[in-house]
Write an enzyme that holds these catalytic residues in place. Sequence first.
Site, PDB file in Angstrom:
ATOM      1  N   MET A   1       0.849  -1.200   0.000  1.00  0.00           N
ATOM      2  CA  MET A   1       0.000   0.000   0.000  1.00  0.00           C
ATOM      3  C   MET A   1       0.885   1.251   0.000  1.00  0.00           C
ATOM      4  O   MET A   1       0.416   2.356   0.295  1.00  0.00           O
ATOM      5  CB  MET A   1      -0.928  -0.001   1.216  1.00  0.00           C
ATOM      6  CG  MET A   1      -1.891  -1.191   1.198  1.00  0.00           C
ATOM      7  SD  MET A   1      -3.384  -0.925   2.153  1.00  0.00           S
ATOM      8  CE  MET A   1      -2.705  -0.721   3.784  1.00  0.00           C
TER       9      MET A   1
ATOM     10  N   HIS B   1       8.985  -3.522   3.450  1.00  0.00           N
ATOM     11  CA  HIS B   1       8.626  -3.713   2.036  1.00  0.00           C
ATOM     12  C   HIS B   1       9.871  -4.034   1.205  1.00  0.00           C
ATOM     13  O   HIS B   1       9.831  -4.863   0.300  1.00  0.00           O
ATOM     14  CB  HIS B   1       8.004  -2.440   1.459  1.00  0.00           C
ATOM     15  CG  HIS B   1       6.758  -1.981   2.139  1.00  0.00           C
ATOM     16  ND1 HIS B   1       6.668  -0.768   2.774  1.00  0.00           N
ATOM     17  CD2 HIS B   1       5.552  -2.564   2.287  1.00  0.00           C
ATOM     18  CE1 HIS B   1       5.452  -0.623   3.265  1.00  0.00           C
ATOM     19  NE2 HIS B   1       4.751  -1.694   2.991  1.00  0.00           N
TER      20      HIS B   1
ATOM     21  N   GLY C   1       4.613 -10.371   3.799  1.00  0.00           N
ATOM     22  CA  GLY C   1       5.367 -10.306   5.042  1.00  0.00           C
ATOM     23  C   GLY C   1       4.707 -11.090   6.169  1.00  0.00           C
ATOM     24  O   GLY C   1       3.472 -11.102   6.292  1.00  0.00           O
ATOM     25  N   GLN C   2       5.532 -11.683   6.994  1.00  0.00           N
ATOM     26  CA  GLN C   2       5.043 -12.335   8.222  1.00  0.00           C
ATOM     27  C   GLN C   2       4.371 -11.324   9.146  1.00  0.00           C
ATOM     28  O   GLN C   2       3.555 -11.668   9.986  1.00  0.00           O
ATOM     29  CB  GLN C   2       6.206 -13.023   8.949  1.00  0.00           C
ATOM     30  CG  GLN C   2       5.762 -13.784  10.197  1.00  0.00           C
ATOM     31  CD  GLN C   2       6.909 -14.132  11.099  1.00  0.00           C
ATOM     32  OE1 GLN C   2       7.975 -14.539  10.629  1.00  0.00           O
ATOM     33  NE2 GLN C   2       6.730 -13.958  12.399  1.00  0.00           N
ATOM     34  N   LYS C   3       4.743 -10.040   8.979  1.00  0.00           N
ATOM     35  CA  LYS C   3       4.110  -8.967   9.756  1.00  0.00           C
ATOM     36  C   LYS C   3       2.583  -9.122   9.747  1.00  0.00           C
ATOM     37  O   LYS C   3       1.919  -8.892  10.744  1.00  0.00           O
ATOM     38  CB  LYS C   3       4.526  -7.612   9.164  1.00  0.00           C
ATOM     39  CG  LYS C   3       3.797  -6.420   9.692  1.00  0.00           C
ATOM     40  CD  LYS C   3       4.332  -6.050  11.031  1.00  0.00           C
ATOM     41  CE  LYS C   3       3.598  -4.935  11.739  1.00  0.00           C
ATOM     42  NZ  LYS C   3       2.503  -4.295  11.085  1.00  0.00           N
ATOM     43  N   ASP C   4       2.055  -9.496   8.567  1.00  0.00           N
ATOM     44  CA  ASP C   4       0.613  -9.733   8.430  1.00  0.00           C
ATOM     45  C   ASP C   4       0.389 -11.240   8.253  1.00  0.00           C
ATOM     46  O   ASP C   4      -0.041 -11.706   7.204  1.00  0.00           O
ATOM     47  CB  ASP C   4       0.080  -8.947   7.237  1.00  0.00           C
ATOM     48  CG  ASP C   4       0.282  -7.452   7.428  1.00  0.00           C
ATOM     49  OD1 ASP C   4      -0.535  -6.813   8.077  1.00  0.00           O
ATOM     50  OD2 ASP C   4       1.321  -6.936   6.952  1.00  0.00           O
TER      51      ASP C   4
ATOM     52  N   SER D   1       6.376  -0.500  10.253  1.00  0.00           N
ATOM     53  CA  SER D   1       5.022  -0.397   9.720  1.00  0.00           C
ATOM     54  C   SER D   1       4.770   1.024   9.254  1.00  0.00           C
ATOM     55  O   SER D   1       5.244   1.974   9.882  1.00  0.00           O
ATOM     56  CB  SER D   1       4.010  -0.748  10.821  1.00  0.00           C
ATOM     57  OG  SER D   1       2.715  -0.309  10.456  1.00  0.00           O
ATOM     58  N   SER D   2       4.017   1.153   8.177  1.00  0.00           N
ATOM     59  CA  SER D   2       3.662   2.496   7.696  1.00  0.00           C
ATOM     60  C   SER D   2       2.881   3.236   8.770  1.00  0.00           C
ATOM     61  O   SER D   2       2.939   4.457   8.870  1.00  0.00           O
ATOM     62  CB  SER D   2       2.808   2.388   6.422  1.00  0.00           C
ATOM     63  OG  SER D   2       3.434   1.535   5.496  1.00  0.00           O
ATOM     64  N   ARG D   3       2.144   2.497   9.592  1.00  0.00           N
ATOM     65  CA  ARG D   3       1.319   3.135  10.623  1.00  0.00           C
ATOM     66  C   ARG D   3       2.147   3.632  11.811  1.00  0.00           C
ATOM     67  O   ARG D   3       1.612   4.371  12.648  1.00  0.00           O
ATOM     68  CB  ARG D   3       0.219   2.184  11.087  1.00  0.00           C
ATOM     69  CG  ARG D   3      -0.849   1.959  10.030  1.00  0.00           C
ATOM     70  CD  ARG D   3      -2.060   1.227  10.554  1.00  0.00           C
ATOM     71  NE  ARG D   3      -3.170   1.253   9.609  1.00  0.00           N
ATOM     72  CZ  ARG D   3      -3.477   0.267   8.767  1.00  0.00           C
ATOM     73  NH1 ARG D   3      -2.756  -0.841   8.751  1.00  0.00           N
ATOM     74  NH2 ARG D   3      -4.509   0.379   7.948  1.00  0.00           N
TER      75      ARG D   3
HETATM   76  P1  AMP Z   1       1.397  -2.929   3.506  1.00  0.00           P
HETATM   77  O1  AMP Z   1       1.927  -1.889   2.585  1.00  0.00           O
HETATM   78  O2  AMP Z   1       1.429  -2.530   4.937  1.00  0.00           O
HETATM   79  O3  AMP Z   1       0.085  -3.505   3.045  1.00  0.00           O
HETATM   80  O4  AMP Z   1       2.431  -4.130   3.411  1.00  0.00           O
HETATM   81  C1  AMP Z   1       2.772  -4.708   2.173  1.00  0.00           C
HETATM   82  C2  AMP Z   1       3.508  -5.989   2.444  1.00  0.00           C
HETATM   83  O5  AMP Z   1       4.681  -5.706   3.224  1.00  0.00           O
HETATM   84  C3  AMP Z   1       2.687  -6.999   3.260  1.00  0.00           C
HETATM   85  O6  AMP Z   1       2.905  -8.292   2.736  1.00  0.00           O
HETATM   86  C4  AMP Z   1       3.244  -6.845   4.640  1.00  0.00           C
HETATM   87  O7  AMP Z   1       3.118  -8.000   5.427  1.00  0.00           O
HETATM   88  C5  AMP Z   1       4.701  -6.552   4.344  1.00  0.00           C
HETATM   89  N1  AMP Z   1       5.328  -5.881   5.492  1.00  0.00           N
HETATM   90  C6  AMP Z   1       4.909  -4.754   6.112  1.00  0.00           C
HETATM   91  N2  AMP Z   1       5.706  -4.463   7.165  1.00  0.00           N
HETATM   92  C7  AMP Z   1       6.645  -5.438   7.213  1.00  0.00           C
HETATM   93  C8  AMP Z   1       7.753  -5.717   8.073  1.00  0.00           C
HETATM   94  N3  AMP Z   1       8.045  -4.928   9.094  1.00  0.00           N
HETATM   95  N4  AMP Z   1       8.497  -6.806   7.820  1.00  0.00           N
HETATM   96  C9  AMP Z   1       8.202  -7.623   6.771  1.00  0.00           C
HETATM   97  N5  AMP Z   1       7.184  -7.417   5.927  1.00  0.00           N
HETATM   98  C10 AMP Z   1       6.397  -6.345   6.137  1.00  0.00           C
END
Ligand code: AMP
Length: 290
Positions: free
Chosen positions: A30, A37, A148-151, A186-188
């Site tokens: 996103m 990312h 990512g394992q983050k989610d 995290s972006s948040r």
């Molecule tokens: P997002 O932009 O937050 O939707 O994340 C895009 C992808 O990046 C998703 O597959 C997330 O799980 C991954 N991601 C986000 N933060 C991390 C992180 N700290 N470590 C690994 N992967 C991440």
Amino acid sequence: MEILKTVEEIQTYAKKQKAQGKTIALVPTMGAIHEGHLALNHEARKKADILITSIFVNPTQFGENEDFASYPRTFEEDRKKLQKENVDAIYLPTPKEMYPEGFGTYVSPSPLVAEKLCGLTRPIHFRGVATVVLKLFNLTRADYSFFGQKDAQQVAVLRRMILDLNVNTKLFMVPIVREKDGLAKSSRNLYLNKEERQAALILSQSLFAVEKSYQRGEHDVRKLVDILQKKIKEEKLATLEYAEIFTFPDLLPLTKVEEVALVALAVHIGKTRLIDNIILGGKKACYAIC
Ligand code: AMP
């Protein structure tokens, strides 16, 4: 690096690559690109001839009172960071391009994986995620996709979707990238003020305490969850949404950790909702999950 904005552009691009016999890896994001990312892009770059990263703040995965409007949008910086990772193409559609007038078909994810953890407080979230990711798989014809394992619950939901709907992509899961002090990137995190940023450390600290206890031989799920709950309670600015342990990637309940298990947390720090997790008994590197 190409910037593709329309359905037609991405379809033509993918078709051309396939015609030349090239393999394609996809990293859906996103935007507000950070090192988490970039780790996904780094792994994906090694795997395929062509690397496509999508940037799309997907409206269908946000609830009414969530942060769709305020979600950070930082395309110029994102572009530079992705260029450095040797991304071949960014897919950057508008909501109208992805959901034109008349759109009405959604993926209904398996309740066994979607209706727990984040699914309880974000009831439409995984439907939106599964729908947009299936569209991205179709548009990019990705042989490999990186998440990512983050989610981790997202990974579980998408794995189920790929298996159930016979989607032709191999899903890789990349470990969580953390700040030096342990906070999961995290972006948040951009929403946190200084005091909240400090308080947010309670997520990783409590997860690491569970990991330590598990390594010392404590495998009882109730006792491990207890550690999480007590620790989170100690932080004044933190409100616990859930602290739970399930098998991974099937997300089945368990009473003793005897197989690979996901220890997952959602915590509100002030107005910001953060998630984090660890996986017990699993691999610590990027690996194919289906
Ligand atoms: P997002 O932009 O937050 O939707 O994340 C895009 C992808 O990046 C998703 O597959 C997330 O799980 C991954 N991601 C986000 N933060 C991390 C992180 N700290 N470590 C690994 N992967 C991440």
